[in-house]
Design a protein around this motif. Structure first.
Motif, PDB file in Angstrom:
ATOM      1  N   TYR A  29       0.843  -1.203   0.000  1.00  3.27           N
ATOM      2  CA  TYR A  29       0.000   0.000   0.000  1.00  3.27           C
ATOM      3  C   TYR A  29       0.877   1.250   0.000  1.00  3.27           C
ATOM      4  O   TYR A  29       0.649   2.183   0.781  1.00  3.27           O
ATOM      5  N   ASN A  31       1.140   3.813  -1.811  1.00  2.00           N
ATOM      6  CA  ASN A  31       0.522   5.119  -2.065  1.00  2.00           C
ATOM      7  C   ASN A  31      -0.225   5.660  -0.846  1.00  2.00           C
ATOM      8  O   ASN A  31      -0.619   6.823  -0.836  1.00  2.00           O
ATOM      9  N   LEU A  32      -0.436   4.863   0.200  1.00  2.00           N
ATOM     10  CA  LEU A  32      -1.138   5.331   1.388  1.00  2.00           C
ATOM     11  C   LEU A  32      -0.183   5.933   2.427  1.00  2.00           C
ATOM     12  O   LEU A  32      -0.623   6.595   3.355  1.00  2.00           O
ATOM     13  N   ILE A  51      -2.997   4.133   9.940  1.00  4.49           N
ATOM     14  CA  ILE A  51      -3.198   3.545   8.610  1.00  4.49           C
ATOM     15  C   ILE A  51      -2.949   2.037   8.667  1.00  4.49           C
ATOM     16  O   ILE A  51      -3.735   1.254   8.128  1.00  4.49           O
ATOM     17  N   ILE A  55      -5.655  -0.866   7.879  1.00  2.22           N
ATOM     18  CA  ILE A  55      -5.407  -1.901   6.870  1.00  2.22           C
ATOM     19  C   ILE A  55      -5.597  -3.289   7.483  1.00  2.22           C
ATOM     20  O   ILE A  55      -6.243  -4.156   6.896  1.00  2.22           O
ATOM     21  N   ALA A  69      -7.127  -0.398  -0.174  1.00  2.41           N
ATOM     22  CA  ALA A  69      -6.434   0.827  -0.595  1.00  2.41           C
ATOM     23  C   ALA A  69      -7.438   1.920  -0.924  1.00  2.41           C
ATOM     24  O   ALA A  69      -7.248   3.083  -0.562  1.00  2.41           O
ATOM     25  N   GLU A  70      -8.535   1.544  -1.590  1.00  2.00           N
ATOM     26  CA  GLU A  70      -9.547   2.540  -1.942  1.00  2.00           C
ATOM     27  C   GLU A  70     -10.215   3.097  -0.694  1.00  2.00           C
ATOM     28  O   GLU A  70     -10.385   4.308  -0.557  1.00  2.00           O
ATOM     29  N   VAL A  72      -9.162   3.102   2.521  1.00  2.00           N
ATOM     30  CA  VAL A  72      -8.257   3.895   3.359  1.00  2.00           C
ATOM     31  C   VAL A  72      -7.859   5.181   2.635  1.00  2.00           C
ATOM     32  O   VAL A  72      -7.809   6.253   3.232  1.00  2.00           O
ATOM     33  N   GLY A  73      -7.617   5.079   1.336  1.00  2.00           N
ATOM     34  CA  GLY A  73      -7.172   6.238   0.557  1.00  2.00           C
ATOM     35  C   GLY A  73      -8.227   7.313   0.431  1.00  2.00           C
ATOM     36  O   GLY A  73      -7.919   8.515   0.448  1.00  2.00           O
TER      37      GLY A  73
END
Length: 187
Positions: A29, A31-32, A51, A55, A69-70, A72-73
């Motif tokens: 992940y 990008n997070l 985070i 996850i 990811a979606e 959390v993001g």
């Protein structure tokens, strides 16, 4: 005042998972997470702990990595705010400075361990069942081989009787004629 920065080991300690698992989550992940590097060391903001917890919680619910990811993001779920530890009561033991007990983290860790124990227990039961089936198959094979062996021993006994019979007949044929006549007359 500047926000405290954490290394991967700190995040692992605060979340109750191994450093390798934290590294795997950060790779998966990427990008997070935000971080800065000092040489080979990555320093993460404190929100990285929240985070990682989110996850872990979402993956425990069976969501796929893309869905996690979606979720959390996009921030559809607010991350749990970090609360300072409460003061130690007068009857409690004072902890060294810098040690923070986070009850939700401990509960999450305990729940993960319970799930892992349940999963390992299930795997152990499956292995036991497989071993029982394997033992039953092996016992059938041994019984079948024992039956084959018994049958061959019976056949060998019959062959031995025939060999003894033919040996006697050959002895009779190979004796001189006069001796055979005497033997016949004696009977």
């Amino acid at each position: 005042m500047r926000e405290k920065e954490l290394k991967i080991g700190d995040i692992a300690y605060l979340t109750g998972i191994s450093e390798q698992d934290v590294r795997t989550l950060i790779r998966t992940y990427d990008n997070l997470f935000t971080y800065r590097t000092i040489g080979p060391v990555r320093l993460f903001p404190e929100k990285a702990v929240a985070i990682v917890r989110e996850i872990l919680e979402l993956s425990g619910k069976g969501l796929a990595p893309g869905e996690i990811a979606e979720e959390v993001g996009t921030g559809r779920r607010p991350a749990a705010p970090e609360e300072p530890a409460e003061e130690v009561s007068r009857t409690g033991v004072a902890l060294p400075p810098g040690v923070v007990l986070d009850l939700p983290v401990m509960q999450d860790t305990l729940a993960r361990q319970e799930r892992r124990i349940a999963r390992l227990t299930d795997e152990l039961e499956r292995e036991r069942e497989l071993r029982k089936e394997e033992v039953a198959r092996l016992q059938e094979a041994v019984d079948r081989l024992q039956g084959d062996l018994d049958g061959q021993q019976e056949q060998l006994a019959v062959v031995a009787e025939w060999v003894a019979y033919f040996d006697r007949q050959m002895d009779e044929v190979s004796r001189p004629v006069l001796e055979r006549i005497r033997r016949t007359l004696r009977k």
